[in-house]
Scaffold this active site. Structure first.
Site, PDB file in Angstrom:
ATOM      1  CG  ASP A 457      66.249  53.045  97.333  1.00 30.24           C
ATOM      2  OD1 ASP A 457      65.912  52.405  96.307  1.00 30.24           O
ATOM      3  OD2 ASP A 457      65.528  53.919  97.856  1.00 30.24           O
ATOM      4  CB  VAL A 458      68.258  49.357  92.952  1.00 27.06           C
ATOM      5  CG1 VAL A 458      69.358  48.402  93.363  1.00 27.06           C
ATOM      6  CG2 VAL A 458      66.879  48.779  93.214  1.00 27.06           C
ATOM      7  CG  ASN A 484      66.901  39.153  92.153  1.00 25.89           C
ATOM      8  OD1 ASN A 484      66.050  38.426  91.680  1.00 25.89           O
ATOM      9  ND2 ASN A 484      66.951  39.444  93.453  1.00 25.89           N
ATOM     10  CE1 TYR A 550      57.120  41.470  89.438  1.00 19.02           C
ATOM     11  CE2 TYR A 550      56.065  39.867  87.990  1.00 19.02           C
ATOM     12  CZ  TYR A 550      57.107  40.220  88.833  1.00 19.02           C
ATOM     13  OH  TYR A 550      58.125  39.330  89.075  1.00 19.02           O
ATOM     14  CE  LYS A 554      60.425  41.343  87.430  1.00 20.45           C
ATOM     15  NZ  LYS A 554      61.848  41.151  87.787  1.00 20.45           N
TER      16      LYS A 554
END
Ligand code: ZN
Length: 653
Positions: A457-458, A484, A550, A554
């Site tokens: 789990d990043v 990613n 989002y 990003k």
């Protein structure tokens, strides 16, 4: 040594001598104490009927490239016996001419090259001939008074052949030594510093003699002392530093794996390890895999390596003649006091083979010391094998390697879509890849042995640290990070934004990527041509309404990448960003999201998928191709770049 012969298995071979040869060769191949990875060879003398129904007496001998453990009938090359026996009578023959003559005498032209020990097999007047490099026998010969030990152990039951380079010279030597010999009185033949031959007209008797003679040698050596349990914590970063230094010395990236077994640590902890580990290999043929000597890690890796390289160059100059092509001077294994032993190699298979040989070598050295002093062949004999004309010829034939051969990559969000495509493309390019994903199935998702699926789990800093640690322990370092992992939170205009969605988007799409990068940097500093590739989004240069959470995350991620490019450039680490758009074979593009976005632009799903300048659908593998390019040499002079993979977007162009 256990005798693995099974009568019913042998009887199943019927009258087929070659089938029986395959059967008992595999028994030898299964015992790591007898042969390791392609070592040893066996043969059977039988008849071969050609297309004209003419029968020929042939030696079916192990072909090169085959391993006794897994050999099949086609792994045995049928060579005309009369030609081999005539070759043995020639006054001299170069090994290249011998290989050519043996190929010329093949009754099946597509058979592999017969073993270089074929002539020796041919002149032994028995149907079945078995040859191993049995650790126990070789260990006894590799000691002070080795020959006397063998003589007192076996008496006249074996012929003792002094060390001669394998190939024609060895066959010639044995032919000369046995002119007056009554072979019937011999149970075997001990080749000093090399191995053991047994023979019989019957497959079982030859195999039995092999097991019997080796068992006696094992008894002579006595029981292994149980190593003291030393437990040392490995600093994965130190391993990455060592691997980096060795790769730079080799001139190409290498993988590394540490062996911290009790025996390995015990060996490395011996006070005189620098002396006993640098006398030479267990058998000369190991030099092709392991080089003559290991690196002894002392204090600073760089200094140890400089010394090693200098010693290797001196060794080359001392023994070479004009026609030799010098090999790289990097070690293939290291003794690391306080840690264990480390294997280096360009592929996982190399690591595995070297690791096995090293384990056997260390215990043989320990046994040899116990018997009064380990002794290996002089450097000139080892050089003769390392720079043998047949090995040098192989160098000219070796093709180009894959672009990521020897490199180590880590990809987050690896279970599907772009991440998965990146894992597969990097692995196809030769990289070892740690594939991280929150999906618990990731561990079993990839079939290739060069892909390590790790659940991670990043958003959990400790989990990232553990995943990197595991990757480095497994492969030796870290060269490429593909950040990613991402999520697409539900579309909402700002006035309807949900706090939890906003937080979650920032957490996964931005903060987690920062954590992955932060935890990787120390390792990447020791990476080989290290590169980070950030998977951004078209939303950064061309945001759309209704995706604030989002797009903002990003955009933050892209800014993080730009700062990282600045900070990491002095360390030679490149950081580039790919901005994909409309890649619909990814996890975030559920049917629902897809339909929603298409409707938002007043398009059908089909139109929406190809709504770019090139009117082409953009697939995960197209993005992976760009990621690989950014991670590879084509982008070696590029950092801080942002490249779209979107089929062309009017608003950006
Ligand atoms: Zn051999």
């Amino acid at each position: 040594m256990k005798n693995l012969w099974n009568d019913s298995d042998a009887e199943a071979c019927g009258e087929d001598l070659l089938a029986l040869r395959v059967y008992s060769s595999r028994l030898i191949g299964q015992a790591p104490g007898l042969v390791l990875h392609g070592g040893g060879n066996t043969s059977v003398k039988a008849s071969y009927t050609d297309l004209f129904s003419d029968r020929h007496e042939v030696l079916y001998v192990k072909g090169s490239g085959w391993d006794l453990e897994t050999i099949e009938a086609e792994g045995f090359s049928p060579v005309r016996l009369d030609v081999l026996c005539r070759l043995a009578r020639l006054p001299s023959l170069t090994d290249s001419d011998m290989v050519r003559a043996q190929r010329g005498a093949l009754l099946n032209p597509s058979a592999p090259n017969p073993s270089v020990e074929a002539i020796l097999h041919a002149i032994i007047p028995y149907r079945f001939v078995d040859h191993s490099h049995a650790d126990a026998v070789v260990t006894l010969t590799n000691t002070a008074q080795g020959e006397e030990r063998i003589r007192s152990l076996y008496g006249n039951r074996v012929l003792i052949v002094p060390y001669v380079m394998p190939g024609f010279d060895l066959a010639k030597k044995v032919a000369e030594m046995t002119l007056e010999t009554d072979w019937a009185e011999l149970e075997g033949m001990v080749l000093m510093n090399h191995g053991l031959f047994t023979f019989s007209d019957d497959a079982k008797s030859s195999y039995d003699a092999m097991i019997q003679l080796v068992s006696e040698a094992q008894l002579e050596i006595g029981p292994r002392t149980t190593p003291a349990v030393v437990s040392t914590d490995l600093c994965a970063l130190d391993l990455a530093r060592l691997r980096s230094a060795v790769s730079h010395s080799a001139g190409f990236p290498m993988l590394a794996r540490i062996n911290q077994s009790d025996a390995s640590q015990d060996f490395a902890a011996r006070l005189n390890v620098a002396d006993i580990a640098t006398r030479g290999p267990l058998t000369p043929d190991h030099v092709i895999r392991t080089k003559r000597l290991p690196l002894i890690v002392e204090g600073d890796f760089t200094e140890s390596l400089v010394r090693y390289t200098q010693d290797y160059e001196d060794y080359f100059v001392r023994h070479s003649s004009d026609h030799h092509t010098r090999l790289d001077s990097a070690p293939r294994w290291a003794v690391w006091p306080g840690q264990g032993t480390v294997a280096f190699g360009r592929s996982l298979k190399d690591l595995y083979v070297v690791g096995d040989i090293v384990e056997h070598t260390c215990s043989a050295i320990a046994d040899g010391e116990h018997l009064g002093g380990w002794r290996a062949l002089p450097a000139e004999d080892i050089f003769a094998v390392e720079y043998w004309e047949l090995e040098q010829a192989k160098l000219k034939k070796s093709g180009t390697s894959l672009p990521f051969q020897g490199k180590i990559a880590m990809v987050t969000g690896a279970a599907s879509g772009i991440g998965r495509a990146c894992v597969e493309s990097l692995a196809e390019g030769g990289a070892m890849v740690a594939a991280l994903d929150i999906d618990t199935d990731v561990a079993d998702m990839f079939s290739g042995t060069n892909i390590l699926g790790l659940r991670c789990d990043v958003t959990d800093g400790l989990a990232i640290k553990n995943a990197i640690d595991t990757t480095v322990r497994q492969f030796g370092g870290l060269d490429i990070v593909v950040s990613n992992a991402g999520i697409f939170t539900a579309g909402a205009t700002i006035d309807n934004l949900d706090d939890a969605d906003w937080d979650r988007s920032l957490e996964v799409n931005l903060t987690a990527a920062m954590r992955v990068l932060r935890a990787s940097v120390d390792y990447l500093k020791y990476g080989i041509d290290a590169a980070v590739v950030i998977v951004g989004s078209k939303n950064v240069p061309a945001p759309g309404p209704g995706a604030a959470a989002y797009s903002a995350a990003k955009a933050g991620l892209t800014q993080l990448a730009r700062v990282a490019a600045l900070e990491l450039a002095p360390h030679g680490i490149r950081v580039n960003t790919v901005h994909p758009n409309a890649v619909f074979d990814t996890a975030i593009w559920t049917e629902e999201v897809l339909a929603g976005r298409a409707a938002h632009y007043g398009l059908t799903v089909g139109e929406y998928k190809t709504s770019n300048l090139l009117a082409q659908e953009v697939r995960s593998k197209d993005v992976a191709a760009m990621v690989c390019a950014m991670a590879g040499p084509d982008f070696s002079r590029t950092t801080g770049a942002q490249v779209p993979v979107d089929g062309g977007t009017e608003r950006i162009v």
